[in-house]
Design an enzyme around this catalytic site. Structure first.
Site, PDB file in Angstrom:
ATOM      1  N   ASN A 161      88.979 124.937  66.754  1.00 44.70           N
ATOM      2  CA  ASN A 161      89.853 124.971  65.575  1.00 44.70           C
ATOM      3  C   ASN A 161      89.259 124.293  64.351  1.00 44.70           C
ATOM      4  O   ASN A 161      88.640 123.239  64.449  1.00 44.70           O
ATOM      5  CB  ASN A 161      91.196 124.303  65.880  1.00 44.70           C
ATOM      6  CG  ASN A 161      92.157 125.264  66.550  1.00 44.70           C
ATOM      7  OD1 ASN A 161      91.746 126.360  66.942  1.00 44.70           O
ATOM      8  ND2 ASN A 161      93.397 124.869  66.694  1.00 44.70           N
ATOM      9  N   MET A 162      89.521 124.911  63.208  1.00 49.13           N
ATOM     10  CA  MET A 162      89.168 124.379  61.903  1.00 49.13           C
ATOM     11  C   MET A 162      89.261 122.853  61.834  1.00 49.13           C
ATOM     12  O   MET A 162      88.311 122.177  61.500  1.00 49.13           O
ATOM     13  CB  MET A 162      90.166 125.024  60.921  1.00 49.13           C
ATOM     14  CG  MET A 162      89.856 124.925  59.488  1.00 49.13           C
ATOM     15  SD  MET A 162      88.467 125.904  58.957  1.00 49.13           S
ATOM     16  CE  MET A 162      89.117 127.531  58.717  1.00 49.13           C
ATOM     17  N   LYS A 163      90.427 122.324  62.193  1.00 47.19           N
ATOM     18  CA  LYS A 163      90.624 120.888  61.953  1.00 47.19           C
ATOM     19  C   LYS A 163      89.934 120.007  62.992  1.00 47.19           C
ATOM     20  O   LYS A 163      89.699 118.827  62.760  1.00 47.19           O
ATOM     21  CB  LYS A 163      92.115 120.560  61.860  1.00 47.19           C
ATOM     22  CG  LYS A 163      92.906 120.640  63.148  1.00 47.19           C
ATOM     23  CD  LYS A 163      94.333 120.167  62.855  1.00 47.19           C
ATOM     24  CE  LYS A 163      95.149 119.884  64.093  1.00 47.19           C
ATOM     25  NZ  LYS A 163      95.294 120.966  65.060  1.00 47.19           N
ATOM     26  N   GLY A 164      89.553 120.594  64.119  1.00 46.02           N
ATOM     27  CA  GLY A 164      88.755 119.854  65.080  1.00 46.02           C
ATOM     28  C   GLY A 164      89.506 118.771  65.822  1.00 46.02           C
ATOM     29  O   GLY A 164      90.699 118.889  66.063  1.00 46.02           O
TER      30      GLY A 164
END
Ligand code: B12
Lengths: 338, 251
Positions: free
Chosen positions: B131-134
């Protein structure tokens, strides 16, 4: 006749594949290694997994170590060489990679216990096995790992020993059912010679072939999720459906659902390792009249039994062997634990 | 407070003084609640090697089963100084390092497909990687320039994952397995390797798996290129993928 004699007669490169972890592959391997030593057969030894480690990473149980004799040629990882007891002369460090280091070819100078962990893919396994033969081995043993059987592909190894055992199920009948199914897939009959030639030379695509051997190449990269496309292309003249890769349950199901003509064609797959259909579904499709053949039948040399499960239960060894032999009449069955 | 020095060659559980060996264990026995059950639990703990085991809590689970909590003294020690755990042998680059590496050595966008497969419904692990936000201050692969990251989510059948990999001509496949009860993850993970071999795809992809019980040694047996355990981040697996692609000439 001992297992080693059967193997040596029929093969140069043999795989030892299992129905599950702890089905007795390593014990089978060790038996062949010992008997080869007695008969002066110089072995090459490698593995698709990791073998000979003292403690099994999954079950934490003691595993039989592998003893290699002077002269044996082995393919293993750099990491495994370090922890082996045998003295090994390194012949070549290959470019093939594994989570435990590069694959190395070596010759055993002084016998001892070794850990064997060979190449990760079957194509690499073929190259490595051929190289071991070149280096002077009479017979190469490729030990499988867990329940992976892809190395039994006849383009990779020329025979297979199938190890099975109590670990599969507490029910002996279930063990026999699953083993029999696996053996059936591996031993599926080959298509006729003339068709085989045409398929091997003329198509790398999933195709429908008619009675005059005209090839209709379908524009699909995989049969997975394409059962309907395949079914839609089957017509009155179709005789064969050629699969280039895998055959999974859903594809078969879709073919039988979307084509009324499925009984008139024979589905051809490269070999039994490409079929992913369980015993129950297989019988259902057979009853419905589905016909499946292969380009290459796998040369199954023997079935080996391990009546003990690490989960703490075991089968009566004689009864297990007798029952298995009754169902598998055309192959020798060995209990490797005696 | 006096700080005693720990002997790392003989590590023992700590209760309230160093090396007292105190530990707690809990289990269920399939026997009815009562004094006999309590004694059975105590005997069992003794057989497990606990000195002076004491049942500090037990309760009736109904259907003739009883749950126990015991304290006891562990008599064993471990030599911590001799422990070596094989880890993926790359010093991980950070996100920018990976992006530069792709630009210089791969020279094209790479496609990475992730999924939590089989019956496993735990998405947090694969999301942490993708995911983008990690996760924990490390951005996920979706944010990397030069990586086309596709997260198929959880309970993905192996054949769907393979079909997707073929459709998108994937460079790497990331599989997450969190549930390991009865070793269900093992045949599920090997089935994927076997399918990839059957489809003739295995040599063309970097194949990795991850989860709390996945180790590098297990990955070797399973036929994967690498295995990532707890505490892995996107940049660890990204570093592995891109360097592996270059080493194996998959660029
Ligand atoms: C949250 C959670 C759930 C949520 C999941 C929600 C969701 N959308 O994911 C819900 C409530 C749905 C759930 C359900 C169940 N759960 Co649950 N769950 C947890 C819990 C509390 C946290 C897991 C988690 O998110 N960890 C955080 C992430 C970030 O860590 P991670 O997964 O380990 O991932 C890291 C690494 O492992 C690695 N990694 C993971 N995958 C991959 C993949 C790649 C490619 C790479 C490179 C790295 C990598 O990188 C990540 C980041 O560092 C754990 C207990 C615990 N504290 O761990 C139990 C736990 C995992 N669950 C468990 C169980 C048994 C279940 C159920 C079976 C319960 C039941 N009886 O119904 C069901 C299973 C449903 C199913 N079909 O799968 C058990 C598993 C036991 C086992 N070993 O098999 C645990 C351990 C709890 C326990 N102690 O019993 N669960």
């Amino acid at each position: 006749m001992e297992l080693v004699d059967l193997v040596h007669q029929k093969c140069k490169i043999v795989s030892i594949i299992g129905m599950a972890k702890n089905a007795g592959k390593t014990v089978t391997l060790n038996r062949i290694i010992e008997d080869s030593y007695d008969r002066d057969i110089n072995l090459g030894i490698t593995s698709t997994g990791r073998d000979g480690e003292r403690i099994d990473v999954l079950t934490n149980t003691e595993k039989p170590a592998i003893y290699a004799f002077e002269g044996n040629i082995i393919a293993t990882t750099t990491g495994s060489i370090e922890i082996s007891d045998a003295t090994i002369e390194i012949i070549e460090i290959t470019d093939y990679r594994s989570p435990m280091g590069k694959i190395v070819l070596g010759r055993v100078i002084d016998g001892g216990y070794i850990e064997i962990a060979g190449p990760q893919t079957i194509k690499e396994m073929k190259v490595i096995s051929d190289r071991i033969l070149q280096l002077g081995a009479d017979l190469v043993l490729v030990d499988g790992s867990i329940n992976r059987i892809a190395v039994a592909d006849p383009n990779i190894t020329d025979g297979a020993v199938l190890a099975t055992g109590a670990v599969l199920s507490r029910s002996m009948d279930k063990v026999i059912e699953e083993t029999l199914h696996q053996k059936t897939l591996l031993g599926l009959p080959e298509v006729e010679e003339d068709l085989k030639g045409i398929l091997i030379d003329n198509t790398r695509d999933i195709s429908i072939i008619d009675k005059d051997f005209n090839i209709n190449r379908l524009n699909i990269k995989t049969s997975i999720n394409s059962g309907k496309v395949i079914a839609d292309n089957i017509d009155e003249n179709s005789k064969y459906v050629f699969m280039t890769g895998s055959l999974v349950t859903k594809t078969l199901k879709d073919i039988t659902e979307y084509s009324k003509l499925y009984k008139d064609v024979t589905i051809v797959v490269p070999d039994g390792t490409k079929i992913f259909v369980g015993p129950k579904d297989w019988l259902k499709f057979k009853k419905k009249g589905v016909k499946i053949k292969v380009l290459n039948t796998i040369n199954v040399i023997a079935i080996t039994l391990n009546p003990y499960s690490p989960l703490g239960y075991y089968f009566n060894p004689e009864e297990f062997k007798e029952k298995m032999s009754n169902y598998i009449k055309d192959l020798p069955v060995f209990d490797v634990m005696i | 407070m006096a700080i005693e020095k720990v002997d790392l060659t003989k590590v023992k559980p700590y209760g309230d003084t160093l090396n007292d060996g105190m530990m707690q264990t809990a289990f269920t026995l399939p026997i009815p609640y009562g004094d006999e059950a309590k004694e059975a639990a105590r005997i069992l703990a003794k057989k497990m090697g606990l000195e002076d085991p004491e049942v500090v809590h037990y309760s009736d689970l109904g259907v003739g089963y009883t749950f126990f909590v015991l304290y006891g003294k562990c008599q064993h020690t471990v030599d911590f100084s001799k422990i070596e755990v094989p880890k993926v042998e790359v010093d991980s680059m950070d996100k920018y390092g990976v992006e530069d590496y792709i630009k210089e050595n791969v020279k094209r966008e790479i496609t990475v497909i992730g999924a939590c497969t089989g019956t496993d419904a735990h998405t947090v692990g694969i999301d942490a990687i993708m995911n983008m936000k990690g996760f924990d201050g490390h951005y996920g692969l979706e944010r990397y320039v030069g990586i086309n990251a596709i997260n198929m989510g959880s309970q993905v059948p192996n054949e769907e994952l393979v079909a997707k990999a073929i459709e998108l001509d994937a460079d790497a496949i990331l599989v997450s397995q969190i549930v390991t009860q009865k070793d269900v993850h093992i045949p599920n993970l090997t089935e994927l390797v076997e399918l990839l071999e059957a489809e003739g795809l295995r040599d063309n992809v970097v194949l990795t798996c991850g989860g709390p019980r996945i180790s590098h040694e297990l990955a070797k047996e399973l036929g994967y290129d690498a295995g990532f355990g707890t505490g892995s981040f996107a940049n660890d697996v990204a570093t592995f993928i891109v360097t592996e692609m270059v080493e194996r000439k998959l660029v």
